[in-house]
Scaffold this motif. Structure first.
Motif, PDB file in Angstrom:
ATOM      1  N   GLY A  33       0.792  -1.234   0.000  1.00 22.07           N
ATOM      2  CA  GLY A  33       0.000   0.000   0.000  1.00 22.07           C
ATOM      3  C   GLY A  33       0.820   1.278   0.000  1.00 22.07           C
ATOM      4  N   ASP A  34       1.864   1.340   0.831  1.00 22.11           N
ATOM      5  CA  ASP A  34       2.660   2.570   0.920  1.00 22.11           C
ATOM      6  C   ASP A  34       3.403   2.861  -0.373  1.00 22.11           C
ATOM      7  OD1 ASP A  34       2.417   3.818   3.597  1.00 22.11           O
ATOM      8  OD2 ASP A  34       2.981   1.835   4.284  1.00 22.11           O
ATOM      9  N   MET A  35       3.907   1.803  -1.007  1.00 21.80           N
ATOM     10  CA  MET A  35       4.647   1.991  -2.260  1.00 21.80           C
ATOM     11  C   MET A  35       3.716   2.388  -3.406  1.00 21.80           C
ATOM     12  SD  MET A  35       7.747   1.586  -1.488  1.00 21.80           S
ATOM     13  CE  MET A  35       8.880   0.773  -0.361  1.00 21.80           C
ATOM     14  N   ILE A  36       2.521   1.802  -3.422  1.00 19.54           N
ATOM     15  CA  ILE A  36       1.537   2.160  -4.462  1.00 19.54           C
ATOM     16  C   ILE A  36       1.127   3.630  -4.283  1.00 19.54           C
ATOM     17  CG2 ILE A  36      -0.768   1.656  -5.394  1.00 19.54           C
ATOM     18  CD1 ILE A  36       1.383  -0.591  -5.872  1.00 19.54           C
ATOM     19  N   ARG A  37       0.991   4.051  -3.030  1.00 15.13           N
ATOM     20  CA  ARG A  37       0.647   5.459  -2.752  1.00 15.13           C
ATOM     21  C   ARG A  37       1.761   6.377  -3.266  1.00 15.13           C
ATOM     22  NH1 ARG A  37      -0.507   5.225   2.820  1.00 15.13           N
ATOM     23  NH2 ARG A  37      -2.688   4.836   2.363  1.00 15.13           N
ATOM     24  N   MET A  38       3.012   5.977  -3.062  1.00 13.68           N
ATOM     25  CA  MET A  38       4.141   6.789  -3.549  1.00 13.68           C
ATOM     26  C   MET A  38       4.076   6.955  -5.067  1.00 13.68           C
ATOM     27  SD  MET A  38       8.285   6.383  -3.095  1.00 13.68           S
ATOM     28  CE  MET A  38       8.325   4.625  -3.323  1.00 13.68           C
ATOM     29  N   GLN A  39       3.721   5.865  -5.765  1.00 13.76           N
ATOM     30  CA  GLN A  39       3.631   5.954  -7.222  1.00 13.76           C
ATOM     31  C   GLN A  39       2.568   6.973  -7.633  1.00 13.76           C
ATOM     32  OE1 GLN A  39       3.450   2.036  -9.098  1.00 13.76           O
ATOM     33  NE2 GLN A  39       4.579   1.221  -7.366  1.00 13.76           N
ATOM     34  N   GLY A  40       1.474   7.009  -6.880  1.00  9.59           N
ATOM     35  CA  GLY A  40       0.398   7.958  -7.172  1.00  9.59           C
ATOM     36  C   GLY A  40       0.795   9.410  -6.949  1.00  9.59           C
ATOM     37  N   LEU A  41       1.861   9.631  -6.169  1.00 11.26           N
ATOM     38  CA  LEU A  41       2.297  10.998  -5.858  1.00 11.26           C
ATOM     39  C   LEU A  41       3.536  11.419  -6.662  1.00 11.26           C
ATOM     40  CD1 LEU A  41       1.836  10.798  -1.973  1.00 11.26           C
ATOM     41  CD2 LEU A  41       0.365  12.026  -3.573  1.00 11.26           C
ATOM     42  N   THR A  42       3.926  10.590  -7.619  1.00 10.93           N
ATOM     43  CA  THR A  42       5.167  10.843  -8.370  1.00 10.93           C
ATOM     44  C   THR A  42       5.138  12.174  -9.121  1.00 10.93           C
ATOM     45  OG1 THR A  42       5.348   8.462  -8.674  1.00 10.93           O
ATOM     46  CG2 THR A  42       6.827   9.791  -9.955  1.00 10.93           C
ATOM     47  N   GLU A  43       3.938  12.634  -9.495  1.00 14.96           N
ATOM     48  CA  GLU A  43       3.858  13.913 -10.241  1.00 14.96           C
ATOM     49  C   GLU A  43       4.473  15.052  -9.430  1.00 14.96           C
ATOM     50  OE1 GLU A  43       3.166  14.344 -13.412  1.00 14.96           O
ATOM     51  OE2 GLU A  43       2.881  12.168 -13.487  1.00 14.96           O
ATOM     52  N   ASP A  44       4.372  14.979  -8.107  1.00 16.45           N
ATOM     53  CA  ASP A  44       4.962  16.019  -7.247  1.00 16.45           C
ATOM     54  C   ASP A  44       6.485  16.046  -7.437  1.00 16.45           C
ATOM     55  OD1 ASP A  44       4.594  17.860  -4.703  1.00 16.45           O
ATOM     56  OD2 ASP A  44       6.276  16.531  -4.239  1.00 16.45           O
ATOM     57  N   PHE A  45       7.095  14.848  -7.491  1.00 16.13           N
ATOM     58  CA  PHE A  45       8.543  14.768  -7.716  1.00 16.13           C
ATOM     59  C   PHE A  45       8.901  15.319  -9.087  1.00 16.13           C
ATOM     60  CE2 PHE A  45      12.003  12.355  -9.749  1.00 16.13           C
ATOM     61  CZ  PHE A  45      13.066  12.801  -8.975  1.00 16.13           C
ATOM     62  N   LYS A  46       8.129  14.918 -10.115  1.00 14.01           N
ATOM     63  CA  LYS A  46       8.441  15.344 -11.481  1.00 14.01           C
ATOM     64  C   LYS A  46       8.284  16.864 -11.648  1.00 14.01           C
ATOM     65  CE  LYS A  46       6.363  12.449 -14.387  1.00 14.01           C
ATOM     66  NZ  LYS A  46       5.813  11.247 -15.042  1.00 14.01           N
ATOM     67  N   ALA A  47       7.306  17.432 -10.942  1.00 18.66           N
ATOM     68  CA  ALA A  47       7.115  18.895 -11.005  1.00 18.66           C
ATOM     69  C   ALA A  47       8.318  19.620 -10.400  1.00 18.66           C
ATOM     70  CB  ALA A  47       5.842  19.281 -10.253  1.00 18.66           C
ATOM     71  N   LYS A  48       8.903  19.021  -9.339  1.00 14.86           N
ATOM     72  CA  LYS A  48      10.065  19.643  -8.681  1.00 14.86           C
ATOM     73  C   LYS A  48      11.374  19.329  -9.413  1.00 14.86           C
ATOM     74  CE  LYS A  48       7.861  19.733  -4.175  1.00 14.86           C
ATOM     75  NZ  LYS A  48       7.453  18.898  -3.053  1.00 14.86           N
ATOM     76  N   ASN A  49      11.355  18.298 -10.267  1.00 10.58           N
ATOM     77  CA  ASN A  49      12.558  17.882 -11.000  1.00 10.58           C
ATOM     78  C   ASN A  49      12.193  17.651 -12.463  1.00 10.58           C
ATOM     79  OD1 ASN A  49      14.677  17.162  -8.679  1.00 10.58           O
ATOM     80  ND2 ASN A  49      12.652  16.488  -8.028  1.00 10.58           N
TER      81      ASN A  49
END
Length: 436
Positions: A33-49
């Motif tokens: 569950g925690d890793m799947i949640r991280m994948q769902g939030l990846t856009e935040d990382f891509k926006a910052k990088n």
């Protein structure tokens, strides 16, 4: 000359406007569950990088371990970020297979990492993997079923209490089983549970001379107790159940108790996922009165393999995913109860988290009480609570896990499983040179 100069200028301007190719990170991770949640939030990382793209390879626990081990040992270079655990990090770092994480950024605050978790991911004082979440294990139980049976769960229950309670709350016609425990074979599946359990029974994998101990009474007590308990109060087909299968059973109301990773606490209390979210209580992993509870110590962590050509981008991703800022991001999107637990002291000092997560104190107590340097009642030559921190353990633990899973399934007896485990481990330890 002018024509040539103009052509060069034109080419230069075309190069200037052509979009830069994004650097793609391939990340191997575990299906939870925690890793799947991280994948769902990846856009935040891509926006910052903006110059970095991310590709995920998501696998079940046993498959992930096999794939990343093969890749790193053969220098396959398939992944830029690996999800690995407390077992692999010091062993792989010593072999030179991992990049030390020296560039996580000025605001990362490595000193905020819980000491027990940080030290398990370090070698010679250097951090080689950053913890995404840390865990121990504990009892999760149905308060309503306990109340109905007139039972009160102690903060630190004994195994005898657990067995008695499991039988009392089992309602097989109603498809409620008193207890769910891991049975699926694997060094990090059933053997994580059974090794931690065996520690509380006074058992150990090896004595001080590395002689296997499966022929000793403490292991017979452990495995007999486990098999009998599951026969009396466990679900059918338990030898196929790992973390995810037992989580599904508990959340659907079919388990009265589940002893497993503390990280599951946020899943079993989340009304979106769990039918019994408002009925769950927590206790420390059980003991036999010998001074050791059956709790383990683990962190799923992110590391950079030495074969990656994208170390800088990989460290940026790891710094994002394991930062205080990531915890704030999850809290803003999903609520404080759902942030990845067990990594940072500041999280457990946060009043908002304490209020949202009734399991916070029990998780921290469980993590802090696990001692990898003294995991057993009797002395041992190894480090590690639910594993033995030697390279041979991965293969050996899986072999023994298959033998014990067969005993649970009824296709062999406890005595046969232990005799075969003794034989297999003696052969392996002799071949590897531990036993002269």
């Amino acid at each position: 000359m002018r024509i040539l100069y103009g052509a060069l200028l034109g080419a230069a301007s075309l190069l200037a406007v052509a979009p830069a190719q994004a650097e793609k990170l391939t990340i191997a991770t575990v299906n939870n569950g925690d890793m799947i949640r991280m994948q769902g939030l990846t856009e935040d990382f891509k926006a910052k990088n903006p110059g970095i793209d991310v590709e995920w390879v998501t696998l079940e626990e046993n498959a992930l371990r096999q794939k990343v081990t093969t890749d790193i040992a053969t220098k396959g270079g398939q992944f830029d970020v690996l999800t690995i655990g407390t077992y692999e990090v010091p062993i792989w770092a010593k072999k030179g297979w991992l990049v030390p994480l020296d560039n996580l950024g000025a605001d990362y605050d490595v000193d905020d990492l819980l000491p027990a978790i940080r030290s398990g991911l370090s070698l010679d004082g250097k951090l080689y993997a950053a913890p995404f979440y840390g865990e121990s294990s504990m009892v999760m139980y149905r308060k309503d079923l306990f109340e109905k049976a007139g039972l009160t769960m102690p903060d630190s229950p004994t195994w005898d209490f657990i067995a008695d309670a499991a039988k009392k709350i089992t309602d097989k016609p109603g498809e409620v089983y008193g207890i769910c425990l891991r049975g699926k074979a694997g060094w990090g599946e059933n053997m994580a549970f059974l090794t931690a359990m065996s520690n509380s029974f006074g058992a150990r994998w090896f004595d001080e001379q590395w002689k296997p101990q499966f022929d000793q009474p403490e292991w017979k007590d452990t495995l007999s107790f486990y098999v009998d308990l599951m026969k009396d109060a466990g679900p059918p087909g338990a030898s196929s159940n790992g973390f995810n299968e037992n989580l599904a059973l508990f959340n659907s109301g079919k388990c009265g108790m589940w002893i497993d990773a503390t990280v599951a606490a946020s899943f079993v209390t989340n009304p979106k996922d769990s039918k019994v979210a408002d009925k769950v209580g927590f206790a420390l992993a059980p003991n036999k009165g010998l001074g050791k509870n059956a709790n383990w110590l683990w962190a799923w962590s992110l590391a950079v393999p030495a074969g990656s050509k994208k170390t800088e981008a990989a460290e940026k991703f790891i710094a994002w995913a394991t930062s205080k800022g990531y915890l704030d991001l999850v809290a803003a999107k999903e609520g404080w109860a759902n942030v990845p637990p067990g990594t940072r002291s500041s999280l457990y000092a946060n009043p908002e988290y304490q209020k949202a997560a009734p399991f916070a104190k029990m998780t921290l107590d469980s993590i802090n009480s696990a001692d990898p340097t003294h995991p057993t009642v009797k002395p041992v030559p190894y480090v590690g609570v639910q594993f033995v921190a030697i390279p041979e353990f991965q293969g050996l633990g899986t072999t023994v896990g298959q033998l014990f899973s067969a005993a649970l399934a009824g296709s062999s007896t406890v005595d046969q499983a232990l005799a075969s485990a003794q034989q297999a481990s003696t052969r392996e330890m002799t071949k590897a040179g531990y036993i002269k």
